[in-house]
Design a protein around this motif. Structure first.
Motif, PDB file in Angstrom:
ATOM      1  N   LEU A   1       0.830  -1.205   0.000  1.00 21.98           N
ATOM      2  CA  LEU A   1       0.000   0.000   0.000  1.00 21.98           C
ATOM      3  C   LEU A   1       0.866   1.257   0.000  1.00 21.98           C
ATOM      4  CD1 LEU A   1      -2.880   1.123   0.076  1.00 21.98           C
ATOM      5  CD2 LEU A   1      -2.757   1.010   2.571  1.00 21.98           C
TER       6      LEU A   1
ATOM      7  N   TYR B   1      -6.444   3.686 -10.712  1.00 15.86           N
ATOM      8  CA  TYR B   1      -7.117   2.394 -10.648  1.00 15.86           C
ATOM      9  C   TYR B   1      -6.151   1.213 -10.751  1.00 15.86           C
ATOM     10  CZ  TYR B   1     -11.291   5.214 -11.271  1.00 15.86           C
ATOM     11  OH  TYR B   1     -12.272   6.159 -11.120  1.00 15.86           O
TER      12      TYR B   1
ATOM     13  N   ILE C   1      -4.574   0.589  -7.338  1.00 17.57           N
ATOM     14  CA  ILE C   1      -5.607   0.064  -6.429  1.00 17.57           C
ATOM     15  C   ILE C   1      -5.852  -1.410  -6.747  1.00 17.57           C
ATOM     16  CG2 ILE C   1      -8.069   0.150  -5.849  1.00 17.57           C
ATOM     17  CD1 ILE C   1      -7.873   3.218  -6.154  1.00 17.57           C
ATOM     18  N   GLY C   2      -5.961  -1.724  -8.038  1.00 17.82           N
ATOM     19  CA  GLY C   2      -6.142  -3.114  -8.444  1.00 17.82           C
ATOM     20  C   GLY C   2      -4.970  -3.980  -8.022  1.00 17.82           C
TER      21      GLY C   2
ATOM     22  N   VAL D   1      -2.901  -3.491  -5.446  1.00 14.18           N
ATOM     23  CA  VAL D   1      -2.932  -3.682  -3.988  1.00 14.18           C
ATOM     24  C   VAL D   1      -3.989  -4.714  -3.616  1.00 14.18           C
ATOM     25  CG1 VAL D   1      -3.468  -2.572  -1.773  1.00 14.18           C
ATOM     26  CG2 VAL D   1      -1.988  -1.415  -3.422  1.00 14.18           C
ATOM     27  N   LEU D   2      -5.185  -4.584  -4.208  1.00 12.38           N
ATOM     28  CA  LEU D   2      -6.251  -5.546  -3.915  1.00 12.38           C
ATOM     29  C   LEU D   2      -5.856  -6.958  -4.346  1.00 12.38           C
ATOM     30  CD1 LEU D   2      -9.397  -3.460  -4.869  1.00 12.38           C
ATOM     31  CD2 LEU D   2      -8.590  -4.060  -2.572  1.00 12.38           C
ATOM     32  N   LEU D   3      -5.229  -7.052  -5.494  1.00 16.12           N
ATOM     33  CA  LEU D   3      -4.772  -8.356  -5.969  1.00 16.12           C
ATOM     34  C   LEU D   3      -3.731  -8.947  -5.016  1.00 16.12           C
ATOM     35  CD1 LEU D   3      -4.983 -10.458  -8.168  1.00 16.12           C
ATOM     36  CD2 LEU D   3      -3.312  -9.160  -9.482  1.00 16.12           C
TER      37      LEU D   3
ATOM     38  N   LEU E   1      -3.534  -8.338  -1.801  1.00 18.97           N
ATOM     39  CA  LEU E   1      -4.267  -8.746  -0.596  1.00 18.97           C
ATOM     40  C   LEU E   1      -4.942 -10.107  -0.784  1.00 18.97           C
ATOM     41  CD1 LEU E   1      -5.932  -5.380   0.457  1.00 18.97           C
ATOM     42  CD2 LEU E   1      -4.149  -6.619   1.694  1.00 18.97           C
ATOM     43  N   VAL E   2      -5.526 -10.302  -1.946  1.00 16.84           N
ATOM     44  CA  VAL E   2      -6.259 -11.533  -2.201  1.00 16.84           C
ATOM     45  C   VAL E   2      -5.327 -12.685  -2.567  1.00 16.84           C
ATOM     46  CG1 VAL E   2      -7.923 -12.616  -3.783  1.00 16.84           C
ATOM     47  CG2 VAL E   2      -8.350 -10.324  -2.888  1.00 16.84           C
TER      48      VAL E   2
ATOM     49  N   TYR F   1      -1.702 -15.117  -7.994  1.00 19.77           N
ATOM     50  CA  TYR F   1      -1.460 -13.672  -8.064  1.00 19.77           C
ATOM     51  C   TYR F   1      -0.837 -13.321  -9.412  1.00 19.77           C
ATOM     52  CZ  TYR F   1       1.166  -9.332  -7.421  1.00 19.77           C
ATOM     53  OH  TYR F   1       1.706  -8.089  -7.595  1.00 19.77           O
TER      54      TYR F   1
END
Length: 153
Positions: free
Chosen positions: A73, A107, A110-111, A113-115, A117-118, A126
């Motif tokens: 992040l 975007y 953000i994508g 970082v979310l990727l 995290l998941v 990933y």
């Protein structure tokens, strides 16, 4: 630089060292794109997608380089901040010289970082997801410019 020359993975020093190297590499991608744009004058879509692909390739080893989602992040925030500042000042025409409205510079991180995290616990998934995003988006933008220009019989 060998991984053995860096502080240990997962330690605060290791996280900072790896984050710093990634930020420098992101800056180099931007510098190359801007130099290419100013010297060769390719279509802006090409330089934008060069940056997109470059950032994607640099983000690929994140699960193997960075342990903490907070570090990812922080990298995203430190990468996006200067880019948003450049947009507000009319700089980086290699990124912002397109005729359409775009917020990909926000975007995409953000994508990412979310990727992370998941998918960071399953690095292969990933990687597959990241490259699907990076390659498909890049090809769609470049090939989409040619859509409708050729008639097939």
């Amino acid at each position: 630089m060998s991984a053995s020359l860096l502080p240990e993975f997962g330690t605060p020093a290791g996280e900072l060292a790896r984050a710093g190297l990634l930020l420098v590499a992101f800056g180099l991608v931007l510098l190359i794109a801007e130099t290419w744009h100013r010297r060769a004058r390719p279509p802006v879509e090409w330089t934008r997608k060069f940056v997109h692909l470059g950032f994607g390739v640099l983000a690929a080893p994140l699960p193997w380089l960075i342990a903490s989602p907070w570090t990812v992040l922080g990298i995203a925030a430190l990468a996006v901040g200067p880019i948003l500042w450049a947009r507000s000042r009319g700089l980086l025409p290699s990124l912002f010289g397109v005729e359409r409205a775009s917020r990909g510079e926000v975007y995409f991180p953000i994508g990412g970082v979310l990727l992370f995290l998941v998918g960071s616990r399953e690095p292969v998934f990933y990687l597959i997801s990241l490259f699907t995003l990076v390659v498909c988006d890049s090809l769609a933008a470049v090939l989409g410019k040619a859509y409708g220009r050729h008639q097939y019989l």
